[in-house]
Design an enzyme around this catalytic site. Sequence first.
Site, mmCIF file in Angstrom:
data_model
loop_
_atom_site.group_PDB
_atom_site.id
_atom_site.type_symbol
_atom_site.label_atom_id
_atom_site.label_comp_id
_atom_site.label_asym_id
_atom_site.label_seq_id
_atom_site.Cartn_x
_atom_site.Cartn_y
_atom_site.Cartn_z
ATOM 1 N N GLU A 1 0.824 -1.216 0.000
ATOM 2 C CA GLU A 1 0.000 0.000 0.000
ATOM 3 C C GLU A 1 0.857 1.264 0.000
ATOM 4 O O GLU A 1 0.361 2.363 0.236
ATOM 5 C CB GLU A 1 -0.943 -0.013 1.203
ATOM 6 C CG GLU A 1 -1.910 -1.190 1.221
ATOM 7 C CD GLU A 1 -3.177 -0.961 0.387
ATOM 8 O OE1 GLU A 1 -3.733 0.140 0.418
ATOM 9 O OE2 GLU A 1 -3.608 -1.921 -0.294
ATOM 10 N N CYS B 1 -2.635 11.583 3.573
ATOM 11 C CA CYS B 1 -2.922 10.644 2.471
ATOM 12 C C CYS B 1 -2.698 11.309 1.126
ATOM 13 O O CYS B 1 -2.391 10.652 0.142
ATOM 14 C CB CYS B 1 -4.377 10.189 2.481
ATOM 15 S SG CYS B 1 -4.906 9.406 3.989
ATOM 16 N N HIS C 1 -4.753 1.956 7.101
ATOM 17 C CA HIS C 1 -3.332 2.215 6.863
ATOM 18 C C HIS C 1 -2.732 2.737 8.169
ATOM 19 O O HIS C 1 -3.426 3.374 8.977
ATOM 20 C CB HIS C 1 -3.133 3.301 5.790
ATOM 21 C CG HIS C 1 -3.499 2.879 4.406
ATOM 22 N ND1 HIS C 1 -4.194 3.688 3.533
ATOM 23 C CD2 HIS C 1 -3.246 1.736 3.721
ATOM 24 C CE1 HIS C 1 -4.367 3.060 2.384
ATOM 25 N NE2 HIS C 1 -3.805 1.877 2.472
#
Length: 439
Positions: A173, A363, A247
């Site tokens: 990721e 992000c 995450h």
Amino acid sequence: MREFNFDGLIGPTHNYGGLSPGNLASQTHGGHVSNPRAAALQGLAKMRFVHGLGVGQALLPPQQRPHLRTLRQLGFRGTDEAIIAAAGAHEDGFLLRLCSSAAATWTANAATVAPSADAADGRVHLTPANLSQMFHRTIEAETTTRILRAIFADEHFFFVHDPLPPGTHFADEGAANHTRFQGGMHLFSWGRRAWPGPDGMPPLPQRFPARQTLEASQAVARLHQLDAARVIFARQSPEGIDAGAFHTDVLAVGNRDLLMLHALAFADRDALLATLRHLVPGLRVVLASERDFPAKEAVASYAFNSQIVDLPAGGMAVVAPLEAKQNSAAHAFLSSIASDQKSIALHYIDVRQSMQNGGGPACLRLRVELEEKEVAAIRANVIATPALLDTLEVWVSRHYREELAAKDLADPQLAREGMVALDALTKILRIGSVYDFQI
Ligand code: SUG
């Protein structure tokens, strides 16, 4: 070295697909009407703000959505219009939504990066994330690789790897599960193992998927030619994932000698902190307890999804989402850091359109530390200046809609508008042909 934050420019089809189980904001806002223009302008305002702090700011372009090539691979045939119409009519448009996600804008998931100072071959290494865990995201990797190769084109300075092989063993990721501390210390975090290790399989979360594997993190560390003595692999807490921290950067953020984390960010926290303190001398740890700042509030406010940036005159700034100001526990936590720690300024920024899909300030950016000669080797026009940001605001205002509902994804005109916009953008950014419709 200077850090550049490569923000994802939010695309013309920014929408709320409700596609990410375990990402509570995505699940809550699925089906809501989005405002792509406001989303992109909020993102550009954040870039302008961070640039104004004297921090290195750059950007990555959005991806083409709907992703017509994927729909073709899945057997839809004919003109673009016919494909969109057929996919939109299939099972209530779910497949079209999967191929229309706004998710590539969260560039913390675009790649993992190692600066040249840390890699044995003296180059900047970037490994695009394969995002294998979620179908709507895995289709990002190929275009991300093309975009990164167009920007970091000079192989003398940069090594853009292929994404890790597909499949869930090496689900990666990107930088959302990676932090670099001072002294070139790399913390990689992961949620599950692909196969049992010497101690068997660690426990999995009960409600939500663990995305990144240890084996993927290890492969990225190898690819980046890092010194094994300066690499740590830490397991995300399964309880944290179940609380909505899909995450690591939902519950932890670090920079240089500072680590802000929630008690539910990592499993085996005390051992991890002891190792980190040993490897990062003088590490300042700010730990939020579940009692003072419940994970539920931390996830809802995204306080830990703040950007921490170095300021040119010394000190750091924490750039937090506005939602954290409106949440009393989050605001109290962040304010206490700003008052207790030396030279930390706190700022709040409105990126609500992105937040509603589970993407906060951190992000939205990929951190790339670059030496001056490496910056000079970037020929693409992606390093932010006030003039470039002005141009992009005009570009957004010309091409973006102010309302997008799920049914609009089936409008072939929307796809056409997107192609026109992105084609114009590649000329502004001087990145050549990176989209399928240009090749
Ligand atoms: O992978 N959202 C993204 C959010 C990524 C946030 N990134 C970081 N934490 N670094 C995800 O869950 C939602 C798309 C939708 O529902 O339409 C989505 O994919």
